[in-house]
Design a protein around this motif. Structure first.
Motif, mmCIF file in Angstrom:
data_model
loop_
_atom_site.group_PDB
_atom_site.id
_atom_site.type_symbol
_atom_site.label_atom_id
_atom_site.label_comp_id
_atom_site.label_asym_id
_atom_site.label_seq_id
_atom_site.Cartn_x
_atom_site.Cartn_y
_atom_site.Cartn_z
ATOM 1 N N PRO A 12 0.812 -1.220 0.000
ATOM 2 C CA PRO A 12 0.000 0.000 0.000
ATOM 3 C C PRO A 12 0.843 1.267 0.000
ATOM 4 C CG PRO A 12 -0.181 -1.155 2.111
ATOM 5 C CD PRO A 12 0.538 -2.065 1.184
ATOM 6 N N LEU A 13 2.064 1.213 0.566
ATOM 7 C CA LEU A 13 2.941 2.379 0.481
ATOM 8 C C LEU A 13 3.240 2.704 -0.975
ATOM 9 C CD1 LEU A 13 4.963 4.311 2.218
ATOM 10 C CD2 LEU A 13 6.685 2.788 1.220
ATOM 11 N N CYS A 14 3.552 1.692 -1.760
ATOM 12 C CA CYS A 14 3.871 1.912 -3.175
ATOM 13 C C CYS A 14 2.658 2.426 -3.940
ATOM 14 C CB CYS A 14 4.417 0.632 -3.792
ATOM 15 S SG CYS A 14 6.061 0.164 -3.163
ATOM 16 N N LEU A 15 1.457 1.955 -3.587
ATOM 17 C CA LEU A 15 0.256 2.505 -4.207
ATOM 18 C C LEU A 15 0.130 3.994 -3.901
ATOM 19 C CD1 LEU A 15 -2.419 -0.288 -3.568
ATOM 20 C CD2 LEU A 15 -1.520 0.419 -5.794
ATOM 21 N N GLY A 16 0.439 4.377 -2.665
ATOM 22 C CA GLY A 16 0.390 5.785 -2.307
ATOM 23 C C GLY A 16 1.405 6.605 -3.079
ATOM 24 N N LEU A 17 2.626 6.098 -3.224
ATOM 25 C CA LEU A 17 3.655 6.807 -3.984
ATOM 26 C C LEU A 17 3.275 6.908 -5.460
ATOM 27 C CD1 LEU A 17 6.854 5.242 -2.350
ATOM 28 C CD2 LEU A 17 5.897 7.522 -1.936
ATOM 29 N N MET A 18 2.726 5.853 -6.013
ATOM 30 C CA MET A 18 2.261 5.881 -7.401
ATOM 31 C C MET A 18 1.239 6.990 -7.606
ATOM 32 S SD MET A 18 0.058 2.931 -9.406
ATOM 33 C CE MET A 18 -1.440 3.293 -8.473
ATOM 34 N N GLN A 19 0.265 7.064 -6.692
ATOM 35 C CA GLN A 19 -0.775 8.082 -6.817
ATOM 36 C C GLN A 19 -0.196 9.483 -6.682
ATOM 37 O OE1 GLN A 19 -4.749 6.687 -4.807
ATOM 38 N NE2 GLN A 19 -3.065 5.679 -3.742
ATOM 39 N N LEU A 20 0.798 9.647 -5.815
ATOM 40 C CA LEU A 20 1.403 10.962 -5.640
ATOM 41 C C LEU A 20 2.055 11.442 -6.934
ATOM 42 C CD1 LEU A 20 2.267 13.305 -3.749
ATOM 43 C CD2 LEU A 20 4.400 12.038 -3.391
ATOM 44 N N VAL A 21 2.805 10.581 -7.595
ATOM 45 C CA VAL A 21 3.466 10.977 -8.840
ATOM 46 C C VAL A 21 2.431 11.312 -9.909
ATOM 47 C CG1 VAL A 21 4.999 10.199 -10.691
ATOM 48 C CG2 VAL A 21 5.560 9.689 -8.306
ATOM 49 N N GLU A 22 1.336 10.564 -9.943
ATOM 50 C CA GLU A 22 0.270 10.872 -10.900
ATOM 51 C C GLU A 22 -0.298 12.267 -10.648
ATOM 52 O OE1 GLU A 22 -1.891 8.566 -13.338
ATOM 53 O OE2 GLU A 22 0.280 8.436 -13.603
ATOM 54 N N ALA A 23 -0.546 12.580 -9.386
ATOM 55 C CA ALA A 23 -1.199 13.841 -9.048
ATOM 56 C C ALA A 23 -0.231 15.015 -9.027
ATOM 57 C CB ALA A 23 -1.882 13.714 -7.681
ATOM 58 N N GLU A 24 1.031 14.740 -8.695
ATOM 59 C CA GLU A 24 2.034 15.802 -8.519
ATOM 60 C C GLU A 24 3.285 15.388 -9.281
ATOM 61 O OE1 GLU A 24 2.255 19.268 -7.372
ATOM 62 O OE2 GLU A 24 1.489 18.468 -5.472
ATOM 63 N N PRO A 25 3.296 15.585 -10.612
ATOM 64 C CA PRO A 25 4.422 15.082 -11.419
ATOM 65 C C PRO A 25 5.782 15.594 -10.963
ATOM 66 C CG PRO A 25 2.593 15.734 -12.835
ATOM 67 C CD PRO A 25 2.243 16.187 -11.451
#
Length: 674
Positions: free
Chosen positions: A127-140
């Protein structure tokens, strides 16, 4: 075990509907109200005071509730989509602070987070990696910092799995689809020079894990109530990882995720079987999976965990994007509009660990309870009842529902997959820029109003729910004085996806009206659950809420200091909620009548408060002899043992999510209309 050679020039099987970038969809109406309540409530303040977050070992603190180190990863996986769905700077700063600390303290070999007392277990990092993935999507702009850390960890994980280490507990062996989602995102969008390694890691996660497709077979799947089996299933049974309800919710997406890289189409049919069987034989009427914590059939006095509800929603939304089966979207909406809201107080400062379909009161039970292994506080509303996992995992529910509500359809289309009030602003692969808003009171109302502007013509694809008996559409273009009218006899949805397609010009409006009727679903033993549209309706048993001030979020898993207890916000309470009307009611389903108040486009806030939704159902019913068993209503009396013990009268049913105490599985009797 050897790994089949995979090469980085492999194209993954495409999604039926590609997901849109996190942050390009924003909530409107009641959905915005609810997410703002999340920000103002427990989810948005755990970082300030809840020790599993504020004093986490991930941040140099001392608090964990298990050796799995999953607290901060769960929290981050939900806070990132909440922060960027609302564009909430306060929540963004919380996630940035946590991520900065975690990445600053990444170990030289790539390991993220604290060391466990024993061997390293990779599950908590999923789930940490899912959170990091979403962050890069939202904040390139975070990619330069986050992507190297992700690749470094994945390289370590690849080495660990190649040596057959990393799955020290069984949780990761069944929850690995979550990590495959992140790996596939990296492979398609940010592979670096690691394409082959990313593919091999996907394969290793699957090979080292426990196979969901093997369990989703008639010879392995358990169709019966697990409490009735000759040999009890315990947490040491080989099948237990597959029948833990949260695992079952997360595992539903396994076949679709694996199919994307191994091209085994049989996994898609296996996935359909898994979803259908799990929800048919172990599903609750609100759209989640009955399991307290192990699956337990469909008895209405058994519980479903909040973690299960949010994971069910995420898996089903993923499956609709990956496979396109309309049933997945229907099921996701049912869970989102019923299973999720019933487990929160109106202000979203307290939640349950378990929700029970027939639950006319919520307070700490005493003595034996009906649950498989959860404690006396399981159904009480509080900060952290029974166990902390749901407190940190629950924030992902609505934010991910929002993030998956609109999808990309083909090269030049937008699809409304999960119907709800929201707006989307995105550029399609064709280059067409689309800004579209959906203003609606759905699921409390029946009409969705769309306005749009686009840089070029595009297609709008609207999902027709399976329960809709009719629909009507009026599409108007600002460049033309005429409008086009369609209905269920002239425009037909795709039989697989449920999507109907409108070819639209650059500016205009669409009005989409759905028609439906009351439906009942058999729950066995001549009992039913009652629906209108996607909403479950339950018996209104009245409502009396007693607050317990200064709740202490300590449990058997988390012990906090008195200083931390004194830091609990004044809004946080435990609740004792009891019924003020009889709950032991049988109804005559032939007398059900739907009622709805006229809507002017606005809804009460909070919408899930008692009596707030603008619709209700009436029926004729009467009290019957019906006892208590292990602290909750026993399974309903057998048919033939349901004589009225009081007058026949009109009873009221309201949307389940608004009734924190309720009866949702009702025995039937014949009473006539009087």
């Amino acid at each position: 075990m050897s790994v089949a050679p995979l090469t980085g020039n492999l194209s993954l099987n495409p999604f039926t509907f590609a997901p849109l970038t996190l942050g390009c969809i924003k909530p409107l109406g009641w959905l915005e109200d609810q997410m703002q309540l999340m920000s103002n409530g427990l989810a948005g303040h755990e970082h300030d005071f809840y020790p599993v977050v504020s004093d986490s070992t991930w941040l140099g603190g001392y608090t964990e509730y298990s050796v799995l180190n999953e607290g901060i990863p769960y929290w981050l996986n939900g806070l990132v989509p909440l922060a960027y769905g609302l564009n909430d700077d306060r929540l963004k700063s919380q996630t940035a602070e946590v991520i900065d600390y975690v990445l600053d303290h990444q170990q030289s070999d790539g390991w993220l987070g604290p060391e466990a007392p024993g061997d390293r277990d990779i599950w908590g990092r999923f789930p940490l990696c899912l959170g990091l993935m979403q962050l890069v999507e939202a904040e390139p702009g975070t990619a330069l910092r986050v992507l190297p850390a992700l690749h470094h960890f994945v390289s370590l994980m690849h080495k660990m799995l190649a040596k057959n280490v990393g799955y020290e507990e069984f949780w990761g062996r069944v929850r690995y689809p979550d990590m495959i989602v992140t790996l596939q995102w990296l492979y398609e969008k940010h592979p670096g020079n690691s394409s082959n390694m990313l593919l091999e890691t996907m394969s290793l996660l699957n090979q080292r894990g426990l196979r969901w497709d093997n369990y989703y077979t008639r010879g392995q799947f358990i169709f019966r109530d697990l409490d009735t089996l000759r040999y009890p299933i315990t947490d040491r049974s080989p099948v237990f990882p597959h029948v833990h309800a949260v695992n079952a919710a997360q595992g539903m997406k396994a076949g679709a995720a694996i199919y994307r890289f191994n091209n085994d189409a049989s996994l898609l049919d296996s996935t359909r079987n898994g979803v259908n069987w799990t929800l048919a034989f172990h599903g609750d009427p609100a759209g989640s999976i009955t399991g307290d914590e192990r699956e337990s059939g469909q008895a209405p006095n058994r519980g479903s965990e909040l973690c299960t509800a949010v994971e069910t929603m995420y898996s089903l939304s993923y499956l609709y994007q990956a496979m396109g089966d309309s049933q997945f979207a229907d099921r996701c909406e049912r869970a989102a509009f019923n299973a999720l809201p019933v487990m929160f107080t109106d202000d979203l400062w307290a939640h349950q660990y378990l929700a029970v379909p027939n639950q006319p009161f919520t307070y700490p039970l005493s003595g034996p309870n009906p649950f498989w292994n959860t404690g006396d506080q399981s159904i009480q509303y509080g900060i952290s009842p029974n166990y902390p996992c749901c407190t940190v995992n629950m924030p992902q529910g609505l934010p991910k529902f929002l993030a998956n509500s609109f999808v990309q359809v083909g090269n030049n289309g937008i699809g409304h997959a999960l119907l709800s009030p929201a707006r989307v602003n995105t550029t399609l692969p064709s280059g067409t820029h689309v800004a579209l808003s959906c203003n609606t009171t759905y699921p409390f109302g029946d009409t969705l109003y769309y306005t749009f502007t686009a840089s070029a013509p595009f297609t709008l694809n609207l999902r027709v729910p399976s329960w809709a008996t009719l629909y009507e559409i009026i599409a108007s273009s600002h460049s033309s004085s005429s409008s086009k009218t369609y209905d269920s006899s002239s425009l037909f949805p795709n039989p697989h996806t449920g999507m109907l397609t409108l070819n639209l010009l650059q500016t205009g409006t669409v009005e989409y009206k759905l028609h439906t009727a009351i439906r009942t679903e058999d729950r066995g033993n001549a009992t039913i659950s009652i629906y209108h549209g996607p909403l479950l309706y339950a018996l209104d048993v009245g409502y009396a809420d007693t607050l317990i001030s200064n709740s202490n979020p300590s449990s058997s898993a988390v012990n906090i200091s008195q200083a931390a207890a004194n830091n609990i916000p004044p809004q946080a309470h435990d609740h004792i909620i009891i019924n003020t009307k009889p709950w032991n009611i049988a109804i005559d389903p032939s007398t059900l009548v739907y009622h709805s108040s006229a809507l002017n486009g606005t809804l009460p806030n909070p919408i899930w408060a008692y009596e707030a939704p603008p619709s209700y159902i009436t029926a004729r019913g009467c009290a019957i002899e019906w006892g208590i068993e292990k602290g909750l209503p026993a399974p309903p009396p057998k048919e033939g043992h349901r004589s009225c013990i009081g007058d026949v009268k009109e009873v009221v049913l309201r949307p389940y999510g608004s009734l924190k105490v309720h009866m949702a599985v009702l025995p039937t009797v014949r009473l006539g209309r009087g």
